[in-house]
Design a protein around this motif. Structure first.
Motif, PDB file in Angstrom:
ATOM      1  N   THR A  49      57.020   6.883 100.359  1.00 59.58           N
ATOM      2  CA  THR A  49      55.829   7.065  99.531  1.00 59.58           C
ATOM      3  C   THR A  49      56.202   7.527  98.131  1.00 59.58           C
ATOM      4  OG1 THR A  49      54.474   7.606 101.469  1.00 59.58           O
ATOM      5  CG2 THR A  49      53.656   8.340  99.330  1.00 59.58           C
ATOM      6  N   ALA A 279      50.210   5.402  96.318  1.00 59.19           N
ATOM      7  CA  ALA A 279      51.286   6.279  96.782  1.00 59.19           C
ATOM      8  C   ALA A 279      51.468   7.465  95.842  1.00 59.19           C
ATOM      9  CB  ALA A 279      52.586   5.494  96.897  1.00 59.19           C
ATOM     10  N   SER A 282      48.782   9.876  96.564  1.00 56.96           N
ATOM     11  CA  SER A 282      49.084  10.544  97.834  1.00 56.96           C
ATOM     12  C   SER A 282      50.083  11.672  97.628  1.00 56.96           C
ATOM     13  CB  SER A 282      49.642   9.534  98.839  1.00 56.96           C
ATOM     14  OG  SER A 282      48.691   8.535  99.132  1.00 56.96           O
TER      15      SER A 282
END
Length: 308
Positions: A49, A279, A282
Motif C-alpha cells: 500500500t 492507497a 489509506s
C-alpha cells in the motif's frame, strides 16, 4: 554422563533460554506459522500500500499496465483536495457522535442504570443490546433501510410522516444513530464489568457523607474505572473511524454528505479507479490511527505514573 534412573540418562540441569523452556530453535519453530501469516496478510499488504501510494497506479488505462512513480504527489493532492477535507470533517463528526457520545456514553448510561437491577428486565435489555452487536453488518444495514425507507418504512409509519426520506435528508444523523445502535453492546459490557470492581462500601460511604448521585459518579466511580474508559474510547473510536458499514446505507451520498474516510477511499480507489491515490489516503488513515493509539498510550502511562 549424568546420573541414571530406571535406565534413562538424566542430563545436567541447565537454565532455559526462554520463559517457556522450549529453547530458541523450538520457540522460533512454534511461532513461525503465525509470523508467516502476519507477514503475508499484514506486513506485505501494508508495504504494498505504501508503494502504491507513491505511484499513479489505476485500475484501467495505461497507468494500470505501466504505473509511474509520483513520489508525494498523491499526498499533496489529497491534502489539497476539498473533498478529502470534507471527508475528514464528516469522519470527525461520525466518531464524536457515534463512538464517543453514542457508544461510550450510551453504553455507560445503560451499564450504570442496570448495575443494581436483577431479573427479567436486565436480561431483556442485555439481550436486545447484544443482538444488535452479534448480527452481521449487512443484515443490520438491511433492517435499518427497511426502518428508514421513505416508501413504507417502519419509522414513517410510526411517526405518521409518509414520504420522509431520512437517508437523503439527514444522512449523517442516520448513520450516527445506526452505528451507535450497532456498537453500544461492547461499551455496555465493558463498563458493566468495570462497575463490578467498584466496592459498594465506597459508594455507601460517599452516600452517607451526603454526596449526591452525580458526586458519587464523579468522585468515586470514574476515578476507579478511568483505565476502562480510556480503553473503551480508544477501541470504539478506532473501530468507528475505520468502519465501512455506513456505505451499505448511503454509499457516501447524497452528494458526498455522508462520505466518511473509509467510504471515500473505496469510491476513489475502486469506483474511480485511482488505486495509487486511494492507497495514499489509506496510509494517511493509518497515520491518524497511530496518533490515536499513541495518545491513548500516553494517557495510560501518565495515569500509571500518578502516585496512589
Amino acid at each position: 554422563m549424568g546420573p541414571r534412573w530406571r535406565g534413562w540418562s538424566v542430563a545436567p540441569a541447565t537454565s532455559p533460554t526462554d520463559a517457556a523452556g522450549l529453547g530458541r530453535g523450538r520457540a522460533v519453530a512454534f511461532a513461525l506459522p503465525a509470523l508467516v501469516l502476519i507477514g503475508v496478510f499484514l506486513v506485505f499488504p501494508a508495504i504494498w500500500t505504501v508503494y502504491l501510494g507513491l505511484t499513479d497506479y489505476r485500475l484501467t488505462g495505461p497507468a494500470a499496465a505501466d504505473p509511474r512513480l509520483v513520489g508525494a504527489g498523491n499526498y499533496t493532492t489529497a491534502l489539497g483536495d476539498g473533498r478529502f477535507r470534507d471527508s475528514v470533517w464528516l469522519t470527525v463528526q461520525f466518531v464524536l457522535g457515534s463512538a464517543i457520545i453514542g457508544q461510550a456514553g450510551l453504553g455507560f448510561a445503560l451499564a450504570w442504570i442496570m448495575r443494581d437491577r436483577r431479573g427479567p428486565v436486565r436480561r431483556l435489555v442485555e439481550a436486545l443490546v447484544l443482538l444488535s452487536w452479534i448480527l452481521p453488518g449487512s443484515v443490520v444495514a438491511f433492517l435499518w433501510i427497511a426502518l428508514l425507507d421513505r416508501d413504507g418504512g417502519t419509522l414513517n409509519a410510526l411517526l405518521g410522516t409518509p414520504g420522509a426520506a431520512w437517508l437523503l435528508d439527514h444522512p449523517m444523523p442516520s448513520i450516527i444513530v445506526f452505528n451507535t445502535w450497532r456498537g453500544t453492546a461492547f461499551s455496555m459490557m465493558l463498563y458493566s464489568a468495570a462497575l463490578e470492581n467498584v466496592p459498594p462500601s465506597h459508594l455507601e460511604t460517599a452516600r452517607l457523607a451526603g454526596a449526591s448521585a452525580f458526586q458519587q459518579l464523579r468522585d468515586v466511580v470514574l476515578p476507579r474505572i478511568k483505565g476502562h474508559v480510556l480503553t473503551n474510547v480508544l477501541l470504539t473510536s478506532l473501530w468507528t473511524f475505520n468502519d465501512f458499514t455506513p456505505f451499505l446505507l448511503t454509499a457516501g451520498g447524497p452528494e458526498g454528505r455522508s462520505e466518511i474516510l473509509p467510504v471515500y477511499v473505496y469510491n476513489v480507489a475502486l469506483r474511480d479507479g485511482q488505486l495509487g491515490f486511494g492507497a495514499a489516503v489509506s496510509f494517511l488513515i493509518l497515520v491518524i490511527n497511530l496518533v490515536f493509539a499513541l495518545a491513548y498510550l500516553r494517557l495510560l502511562r501518565d495515569r500509571r505514573e500518578v502516585p496512589g
